[in-house]
Design a protein around this motif. Structure first.
Motif, mmCIF file in Angstrom:
data_model
loop_
_atom_site.group_PDB
_atom_site.id
_atom_site.type_symbol
_atom_site.label_atom_id
_atom_site.label_comp_id
_atom_site.label_asym_id
_atom_site.label_seq_id
_atom_site.Cartn_x
_atom_site.Cartn_y
_atom_site.Cartn_z
ATOM 1 N N LEU A 55 -5.656 52.112 -34.382
ATOM 2 C CA LEU A 55 -6.871 51.401 -34.747
ATOM 3 C C LEU A 55 -7.044 50.242 -33.773
ATOM 4 C CD1 LEU A 55 -9.063 50.951 -37.029
ATOM 5 C CD2 LEU A 55 -7.402 49.415 -38.081
ATOM 6 N N LYS A 75 -15.868 54.716 -26.378
ATOM 7 C CA LYS A 75 -16.523 55.831 -27.062
ATOM 8 C C LYS A 75 -17.126 56.853 -26.100
ATOM 9 C CE LYS A 75 -15.350 54.641 -31.138
ATOM 10 N NZ LYS A 75 -14.399 55.454 -31.897
ATOM 11 N N LYS A 81 -12.121 58.191 -27.239
ATOM 12 C CA LYS A 81 -13.220 58.107 -28.207
ATOM 13 C C LYS A 81 -12.812 58.360 -29.653
ATOM 14 C CE LYS A 81 -14.925 62.825 -27.642
ATOM 15 N NZ LYS A 81 -16.066 63.611 -27.161
ATOM 16 N N HIS A 82 -11.663 59.004 -29.870
ATOM 17 C CA HIS A 82 -11.240 59.300 -31.239
ATOM 18 C C HIS A 82 -10.502 58.141 -31.905
ATOM 19 C CE1 HIS A 82 -12.602 63.353 -30.741
ATOM 20 N NE2 HIS A 82 -11.890 63.465 -29.637
ATOM 21 N N PRO A 84 -10.270 54.930 -33.820
ATOM 22 C CA PRO A 84 -11.218 54.141 -34.603
ATOM 23 C C PRO A 84 -11.311 52.708 -34.083
ATOM 24 C CG PRO A 84 -9.643 55.258 -36.029
ATOM 25 C CD PRO A 84 -9.168 55.432 -34.616
ATOM 26 N N VAL A 86 -12.786 49.010 -35.125
ATOM 27 C CA VAL A 86 -13.347 48.115 -36.128
ATOM 28 C C VAL A 86 -13.768 46.847 -35.406
ATOM 29 C CG1 VAL A 86 -12.853 46.714 -38.165
ATOM 30 C CG2 VAL A 86 -11.933 49.040 -37.996
ATOM 31 N N TYR A 101 -22.789 49.795 -34.123
ATOM 32 C CA TYR A 101 -22.783 51.148 -34.687
ATOM 33 C C TYR A 101 -23.412 52.144 -33.715
ATOM 34 C CZ TYR A 101 -20.976 49.722 -39.228
ATOM 35 O OH TYR A 101 -20.176 49.251 -40.242
ATOM 36 N N ASN A 106 -16.724 52.248 -35.691
ATOM 37 C CA ASN A 106 -16.454 52.917 -36.958
ATOM 38 C C ASN A 106 -16.673 51.979 -38.139
ATOM 39 O OD1 ASN A 106 -14.426 54.107 -34.777
ATOM 40 N ND2 ASN A 106 -15.064 55.716 -36.179
ATOM 41 N N CYS A 107 -16.700 50.681 -37.862
ATOM 42 C CA CYS A 107 -16.818 49.694 -38.925
ATOM 43 C C CYS A 107 -17.208 48.358 -38.297
ATOM 44 C CB CYS A 107 -15.466 49.599 -39.634
ATOM 45 S SG CYS A 107 -15.416 48.593 -41.089
ATOM 46 N N TRP A 129 -7.718 52.586 -43.288
ATOM 47 C CA TRP A 129 -7.512 53.219 -41.991
ATOM 48 C C TRP A 129 -6.100 53.740 -41.759
ATOM 49 C CZ3 TRP A 129 -11.431 54.936 -39.501
ATOM 50 C CH2 TRP A 129 -12.664 54.295 -39.619
ATOM 51 N N VAL A 133 -7.211 57.412 -44.594
ATOM 52 C CA VAL A 133 -7.911 58.205 -43.587
ATOM 53 C C VAL A 133 -6.914 59.008 -42.741
ATOM 54 C CG1 VAL A 133 -9.333 58.031 -41.495
ATOM 55 C CG2 VAL A 133 -9.844 56.604 -43.467
ATOM 56 N N LEU A 135 -6.186 60.329 -39.256
ATOM 57 C CA LEU A 135 -6.593 60.058 -37.889
ATOM 58 C C LEU A 135 -6.161 61.206 -36.984
ATOM 59 C CD1 LEU A 135 -5.583 56.289 -37.774
ATOM 60 C CD2 LEU A 135 -7.884 57.242 -38.026
#
Length: 144
Positions: A55, A75, A81-82, A84, A86, A101, A106-107, A129, A133, A135
Motif C-alpha cells: 500500500l 497508475k 499500477k496494481h 493500491p 491512498v 480519483y 484507490n482512496c 487494505w 482486501v 491484493l
C-alpha cells in the motif's frame, strides 16, 4: 509513505506503533524519490532496500515531483499500477479529490487534525487494505 513533512512522517510512525501494527512503514520525501523506490533506481537498486509496498500512502503537495504526478506515473506503469494508492493529504479541495480519483487513486483521505484521529485512520487502513482486501501478488521477475 511519501510525505515531505518530517512531523507528519513521525506522527504516522507513532500512530502505527500506537495501533500495534506489525507492518513495516518505509518513508520517501517526495514523488521523485517514491518513483526511484518503486522502480528500484539509485540508492534503491537492491530489492532488500526497496521491497514492493502492499500500500502507498501519498501526500499530494511535495517538492520536486508532487503526489499527483507520482500517482499518474504509478497508475500508468503496468508493473506498479496494481499497488493500491491512498492519498493522505491536508487538502479538502473538491478539485484534488476528483483529480486524484481520476488519476487512479484507490482512496482519498484528508489528514486528521488530531493524533487520535490519525490512529483511527491507521487502524481503518490496516483493517481494510491489509486484512480484508485481497491484493494482487508481487509480479515475478519475468513480469517486471
Amino acid at each position: 509513505m511519501a510525505d515531505d513533512d518530517p512531523d507528519d512522517r513521525e506522527l504516522a510512525l507513532t500512530a502505527i506503533q500506537e495501533s500495534r501494527l506489525v507492518n513495516e512503514l518505509r518513508f520517501v520525501e517526495d514523488g521523485e524519490e517514491l518513483m526511484q523506490y518503486l522502480r528500484r533506481e539509485g540508492r534503491y537498486r537492491e530489492p532488500k532496500d526497496a521491497p514492493r509496498p502492499g500500500l502507498i500512502l501519498l501526500d499530494l503537495n511535495m517538492p520536486r515531483k508532487d503526489g499527483r504526478e507520482a500517482l499518474r506515473e504509478i497508475k500508468s506503469d503496468p508493473v506498479l499500477k496494481h499497488i493500491p494508492v491512498v492519498v493522505l493529504t491536508t487538502s479538502k479541495a473538491e478539485e484534488d479529490i476528483l483529480r486524484s480519483y481520476g488519476l487512479g487513486a484507490n482512496c482519498f483521505i484528508t489528514k486528521p487534525v488530531t493524533f487520535e484521529g490519525l490512529v483511527d485512520v491507521v487502524k481503518v487502513l490496516d483493517r481494510h487494505w491489509l486484512q480484508i482486501v485481497e491484493l494482487p501478488p508481487e509480479p515475478s521477475d519475468h513480469e517486471a
